[in-house]
Design an enzyme around this catalytic site. Structure first.
Site, PDB file in Angstrom:
ATOM      1  N   ASP A  79       0.883  -1.163   0.000  1.00 43.91           N
ATOM      2  CA  ASP A  79       0.000   0.000   0.000  1.00 43.91           C
ATOM      3  C   ASP A  79       0.924   1.218   0.000  1.00 43.91           C
ATOM      4  O   ASP A  79       1.515   1.556   1.020  1.00 43.91           O
ATOM      5  CB  ASP A  79      -0.886  -0.045   1.262  1.00 43.91           C
ATOM      6  CG  ASP A  79      -1.688   1.240   1.457  1.00 43.91           C
ATOM      7  OD1 ASP A  79      -1.645   2.119   0.579  1.00 43.91           O
ATOM      8  OD2 ASP A  79      -2.367   1.344   2.502  1.00 43.91           O
ATOM      9  N   GLU A  86      -7.243   0.577  -4.565  1.00 42.28           N
ATOM     10  CA  GLU A  86      -7.276   0.484  -3.095  1.00 42.28           C
ATOM     11  C   GLU A  86      -8.632  -0.037  -2.588  1.00 42.28           C
ATOM     12  O   GLU A  86      -8.658  -0.915  -1.719  1.00 42.28           O
ATOM     13  CB  GLU A  86      -6.929   1.838  -2.477  1.00 42.28           C
ATOM     14  CG  GLU A  86      -5.444   2.164  -2.635  1.00 42.28           C
ATOM     15  CD  GLU A  86      -5.102   3.626  -2.452  1.00 42.28           C
ATOM     16  OE1 GLU A  86      -5.971   4.401  -2.005  1.00 42.28           O
ATOM     17  OE2 GLU A  86      -3.958   4.000  -2.760  1.00 42.28           O
ATOM     18  N   LYS A 138       3.073  11.144  -3.597  1.00 42.31           N
ATOM     19  CA  LYS A 138       2.000  10.473  -4.346  1.00 42.31           C
ATOM     20  C   LYS A 138       1.076  11.491  -5.033  1.00 42.31           C
ATOM     21  O   LYS A 138       0.492  11.209  -6.070  1.00 42.31           O
ATOM     22  CB  LYS A 138       1.202   9.602  -3.372  1.00 42.31           C
ATOM     23  CG  LYS A 138       0.169   8.697  -4.016  1.00 42.31           C
ATOM     24  CD  LYS A 138      -0.415   7.770  -2.967  1.00 42.31           C
ATOM     25  CE  LYS A 138      -1.549   6.927  -3.492  1.00 42.31           C
ATOM     26  NZ  LYS A 138      -2.100   6.050  -2.450  1.00 42.31           N
TER      27      LYS A 138
END
Ligand code: AMP
Length: 619
Positions: A23, A186, A86
């Protein structure tokens, strides 16, 4: 050398190598795997904790520090400490212009549509390289904890990530020496962690509510025949638990009659308040009142007050849920499951509001920080062929893409994509008046097309003559269930169209596919380094072209000295182009750019005032 054990028929991998789930988060990243008891577990590398802060510090000694040890430098050396990378992944400066002040480090404003770069000291980094540093740290931690080499991974991305952001994530993996077997959404991973969608005959519509430290998103997914389809997403990329902390700080400063500007400009005091507020918020998830002393001031807050303060923020997220449902064309009553993700969903008030809105108890049994990584590990386990109960869909064994400037491979359908599938991307011309565009279709994993396999080539003819960058050419790849690839190029302004059909696997044996995969893994690092040089060079060539054109057309707006100086910067860049040094090319681009930016504005001002004058005459 490790044997690549991909099963060509199913796209699955043989058992012997562990595949981990990652993740890769905005604030924190974590890794998970399936242990010998077939349970998904997050990796806690001894003493370092489960969450790895997604922070990189460039120390004056040249050392690059990633994770927990980099965190203190956010305060003490913000310019050389990179966080939230990100948010920049796969983005151009134009994409992030509105929130550029959010970053304390230098994000290069080159006013173009090319990928953003970050300057630290004298070096330029792309968000891909920076993400790769985080991934490398995660790989090392996994290897240390599991005592085995880790090369294969599944990485999760937000459901709203576009093609460029997904490709950037894959590339970051490549640079970190990882074989990214699949990019998973996700919310899909979070559902898998709860065992939702693991059975081929399951049909469900689910909502995944993800409230982290700095971002919020909600996704509505439809699960059918083992396929997770994202029906809609909504959210706010600047809303999260940090805002909860902020309202507590404001409440305290107000109660203490302290000047917020004064307090927040003192970095150690601001930090003390931030930490105190976060502690209060976390405590109020399990108790009704909290009190502490900060810098000699007594600070307290009740759960009830806290809930009143965050109510508008929580309402905002609920509005997003309503919009997501509307976009998906789904009624609240049709939602079968609601999954909670992200540390901030621990706040009971958040949970209650979400449960009330969806009229359903929410899934909060799994740690909301870990749920995405755990789901990624389950997806990794499916790919490794360890779960025979799960339907594995047909996948394409090699990536399909086209040649772009500098002979680079631009992947449109990544390997391991389920078929049938379609994907596309928009391109433009690089030269003024360009009327033809060559479309060369390739298959393979290498960064340079010359190392891949050419499938087809055609010319899109009859593009109307326009300045470079104006035509919009959509290239679409459609791969059907029989493995036939149809490539279509369409210029949107004129409607000119051209297409071909090929069978990518035609004439390729399984051994040849394996060899192509092996070569790509062996050469990954050099390939990426070369890609970066070519990208810098292409950008530089474009810059020289634009700047020289500018000098030709707009010299009248510049002084003789300015013309000479611009030419000098152009010459420096031209000299750097043939050399294989990405940083010096980017530096020369940046300098030319910085120097000429005011000129472009000057010309623009003149053009605007002339247009205004023209208007007045017309009237
Ligand atoms: P994430 O980005 O998913 O790691 O979420 C981090 C956010 O969750 C931060 O704002 C934390 O302060 C918040 N958080 C962590 N634990 C709790 C808790 N027990 N109650 C409320 N918020 C929490």
């Amino acid at each position: 050398m490790a044997k690549v054990s991909i099963n060509i028929a199913t796209g699955s991998l043989q058992k012997e190598e562990i595949i981990i789930g990652i993740d890769l988060g905005t604030t924190n990243s974590l890794i998970a795997y399936i242990n010998d008891d077939k349970e998904a577990k997050v990796i806690n590398d001894t003493g370092k904790g489960i969450l790895v802060p997604s922070i990189i510090h460039f120390h004056p000694t040249g050392e690059i520090i990633v994770g927990n040890d980099a965190k203190p430098y956010l305060i003490s050396d913000p310019q050389n400490t990179i966080f939230s990378v990100k948010r920049l992944l796969g983005q151009s400066y134009k994409d992030i212009e509105n929130f550029k002040d959010f970053f304390s480090y230098k994000v290069i404003d080159d006013d173009t549509e090319s990928i953003v770069k970050i300057k630290v000291g004298n070096k330029f980094y792309t968000p891909i390289e920076l993400s790769a540093m985080i991934l490398r740290e995660l790989k090392e931690r996994a290897e240390h904890a599991l005592k085995t080499p880790v090369n294969k991974v599944v990485i999760t991305v937000p459901a709203y990530f576009n093609d460029a952001q997904r490709q950037a994530t894959r590339d970051a993996g490549k640079i970190a020496g990882l074989d990214v077997l699949r990019i998973v959404n996700e919310p899909t991973a979070a559902s898998l962690a709860y065992g939702i969608g693991l059975h081929p005959d399951e049909e469900k519509t689910i909502a995944v509510y993800d409230l982290g430290g700095g971002t919020f998103d909600v996704s509505i997914l439809k699960i059918q025949n083992g396929i997770f389809e994202v029906l809609s997403t909504n959210g706010d990329t600047f809303l999260g638990g940090d805002d909860f902390d902020r309202v507590i700080i404001d409440y305290w400063l107000n109660a203490l009659s302290l000047n917020p500007k004064e307090v927040m400009s003192n970095s150690s005091l601001a930090q003390a308040f931030r930490l105190g507020a976060e502690e209060a918020k976390i405590a109020l998830s399990s108790q009704n009142i909290y009190q502490t002393t900060i810098d000699g001031h007594l600070c307290g807050i009740t759960k009830q007050t806290f809930e009143e303060l965050i109510k508008p923020l929580v309402e905002k997220t609920i509005n997003c849920c309503a919009l997501a449902l509307k976009d998906a064309g789904v009624q609240v009553s049709e939602i079968n499951e609601v999954v909670m993700v992200g540390g901030s969903t621990r706040t009971p008030f958040v949970k209650q509001n979400v449960a009330t809105f969806f009229n359903k108890a929410v899934h909060d049994e799994i740690n909301p920080d870990e749920v995405v990584a755990l789901g990624a590990a389950i997806q990794a386990d499916v790919l490794s062929g360890n779960r025979t109960d799960i339907l594995l869909l047909d996948v394409t064994p090699l990536s399909l893409g086209i040649e772009t400037m500098g002979g680079l491979m631009d992947v449109i359908i990544p390997r391991n994509s389920k078929v049938p599938t379609k994907a596309g991307r928009q391109y433009t011309t690089s030269i003024d008046g360009q009327v033809n565009m060559k479309v060369s279709v390739y298959q393979g994993e290498r960064d340079l097309v010359k190392e891949n396999r050419k499938l087809a080539e055609f010319d899109l003819k009859g593009i109307p003559s326009m300045p470079a960058g104006l035509p919009k050419v959509d290239i679409n790849f459609m791969l059907n269930a029989d493995g036939i690839l149809k490539v279509q190029a369409l210029e949107l302004r004129s409607g000119v169209k051209q297409e071909v059909e090929v069978k990518p696997t035609y004439g390729l044996t399984d051994d040849e596919v394996e060899q192509m995969l092996l070569d790509s893994i062996t050469n990954a690092k050099e390939d990426v380094a070369q890609r970066m040089i070519i990208e810098a060079r292409t950008e530089g060539e474009q810059m020289v072209y634009t700047a020289e054109n500018f000098l030709k057309k707009s010299a009248e707006y510049l002084s003789i000295d300015e013309i000479a100086k611009t030419q000098q910067y152009i010459n420096v860049l031209k000299e750097e182009l043939p050399k294989a040094n990405k940083d010096s090319i980017l530096k020369a681009i940046d300098e030319l750019n910085e120097y000429t930016r005011p000129f472009a504005e000057r010309v623009m001002d003149v053009a605007v005032s002339q247009a205004m004058k023209g208007k007045k005459i017309d009237e």
